[in-house]
Design an enzyme around this catalytic site. Structure first.
Site, PDB file in Angstrom:
ATOM      1  CG  ASP A   7      -6.073  -3.386  -3.752  1.00 31.87           C
ATOM      2  OD1 ASP A   7      -6.722  -2.398  -3.361  1.00 31.87           O
ATOM      3  OD2 ASP A   7      -4.984  -3.729  -3.244  1.00 31.87           O
ATOM      4  CB  SER A  65      -0.933  -0.048   1.211  1.00 35.69           C
ATOM      5  OG  SER A  65      -1.914   0.951   1.160  1.00 35.69           O
ATOM      6  CG  HIS A 120      -5.430  -2.524   0.115  1.00 36.80           C
ATOM      7  ND1 HIS A 120      -4.650  -2.348  -1.015  1.00 36.80           N
ATOM      8  CD2 HIS A 120      -4.884  -1.706   1.057  1.00 36.80           C
ATOM      9  CE1 HIS A 120      -3.700  -1.463  -0.765  1.00 36.80           C
ATOM     10  NE2 HIS A 120      -3.812  -1.074   0.488  1.00 36.80           N
TER      11      HIS A 120
END
Length: 460
Positions: free
Chosen positions: A349, A283, A400
């Site tokens: 995602d 991320s 995610h």
């Protein structure tokens, strides 16, 4: 081994991508498979070193299965010392991504688990004295996170100051975002080189999300001798990377200063050895990893003239669920500098679609090569893409989750269906235009609502 792995060439390897077709994962997420028309592009389970499923008959069978798995794992890893440059992206992972090479799969999982250790060690208890810091000391952190046999020694913890952006965010202690480690003498024999690894966790606090998804490009200007105004990166990421707390009581250096200092120290210390610099993140962490990789290469810290070694040190990024970081100028410059990036993404995602949902590398111009005047203001992904596909209707946030990325790589299977369902957005669209035949409409409606909420939670 290297020559056999890379025997064929692929067009435009920098932007190549592959889809990893999988079965649903029982835990923690169920997956809806991305469908492929050509079964030959999937990776046969028999070619992997990964864990076997539950034994259908007896404990004896399970023991034998585990023995075979361990033997297979050792066989795969034993090749790493001679093939590590290819695995680190020397030739942009040509013929290693589709189908996914077992050794590359092993390394992706290994670096993913090193990133996961950041989450396991991060203290989110407000009542704790170590709140927003690592729970453990450097010597014990990897062991406490379940990676006692990782073969790395943590040399430095990395902290990020509050980003210098004009939005109201909470103030407080700097946040621990990752660590620097170096391969032990014993691990060097397995890896074939002295690997310097830097890992970054993703976002777990609201202020970081605000920095994470700012939609504004700004010149990176990381090289004081050549600012390169056309090389632009996302303002929030750059601020998180470069902000410091010089006016505070402890005068914390910026994330950038901490990292460059430690990387330089380790490179100099091991200058007489084969070295690799590997950056891994999830991320927001993958964005910091890419910024650091670009910074190292732009400043030439990996060049023979600057690092004291005889060879250029390869710089590689393993990105998990990472958003776009910069514009097309940034992408081009990373390629010129030889920064290698392998992006592991889930097709479902949404974070991997941001920033630049509309204005991105696919909106720059027409097929004939003509580019719009605003092309330099479009976001662009960097590197080679390895695409996964997993989704759980009642918990869209799992798309995610790093553990789900790793879990899917550990349990690959081929999965074929008679009809193409398309990606998540197409599925959701189908619901509103009459629904998807053969599926529970209420489940799909709830999934669509939850996904919208996921988007909104990141922007507010």
């Amino acid at each position: 081994m290297a020559s056999s792995l890379l025997s064929c060439s692929m067009p435009n390897p920098i932007m190549s991508s592959a889809t990893f077709v999988t079965d649903p994962i029982p835990h923690p997420c169920n997956s809806l498979p991305l469908l492929k028309s050509n079964p030959s592009t999937t990776t046969p389970l028999s070619q992997t070193y990964l864990q076997s499923g539950p034994a259908p008959d007896s404990v004896n069978y399970a023991a034998k299965s585990r023995t075979r798995t361990i033997t297979s794992a050792k066989s795969v890893v034993s090749k790493l010392a001679s093939a590590w440059r290819d695995i680190q992206g020397l030739n942009n992972w040509e013929n290693l991504v589709e189908p996914l090479d077992p050794l590359l799969r092993h390394e992706i999982i290994r670096y993913g688990e090193l990133v996961a250790a950041c989450y396991k060690a991060f203290d989110l208890d407000p009542s704790s004295k170590r709140y927003l810091n690592c729970k453990y000391g450097k010597r014990s952190m990897l062991r406490e996170a379940g990676l006692a046999d990782s073969g790395y020694e943590v040399t430095k913890y990395i902290y990020a100051a509050a980003p210098d952006i004009n939005i109201p965010i909470q103030t407080g202690a700097a946040r621990w975002i990752g660590y620097v480690g170096v391969a032990s003498d014993r691990e060097v024999k397995t890896l074939g080189r002295r690997d310097i690894v830097i890992t970054f966790r993703g976002t777990v606090t609201n202020p970081e999300w605000l920095a994470n998804l700012m939609s504004s490009l700004t010149p990176a200007r990381l090289d004081p001798h050549d600012p390169r105004p056309n090389v632009k990166v996302e303002a929030g990421f750059l601020s998180l990377y470069t902000s410091n707390e010089s006016g505070s009581r402890f005068g914390l250096e910026s994330c950038r200063e901490q990292l460059l200092s430690e990387v330089s120290r380790l490179v100099h210390k091991h200058k007489d050895e084969e070295i690799s610099i590997t950056l891994a993140g999830h991320s927001m962490g993958s964005s910091l990893a890419l910024l650091l990789a670009y910074d190292i290469a732009e400043l030439g810290l990996n060049k023979p003239s600057n690092n004291g070694s005889e060879k250029e040190i390869p710089v590689t990024v393993f990105s998990f669920g990472g958003p776009r970081v910069g514009n097309s100028g940034f992408k081009k410059r990373c390629e010129e500098l030889g920064v290698k990036v392998l992006r592991v993404v889930n097709v479902n995602d949404p974070i991997t679609k941001l920033p630049g949902v509309v204005f991105n590398e696919n909106f720059r111009g027409f097929g004939g090569g003509f580019e719009f005047p605003w092309s330099c203001s479009c976001y662009a992904h960097v590197g080679v893409e390895l695409m996964l596909d997993f989704f759980k209707m009642h918990n869209p946030s799992c798309v995610h989750d790093l553990e789900n990325y790793i879990g899917l790589l550990k349990c690959p299977k081929s999965w074929h269906r008679d009809h193409e369902l398309g990606n998540l957005m197409e599925r959701a669209k189908g619901l509103f235009f009459g629904g998807v035949q053969g599926l529970d409409h209420l489940h799909w409606r709830n999934a669509a609502i939850n996904m919208v909420n996921l988007f909104q939670s990141q922007w507010t």
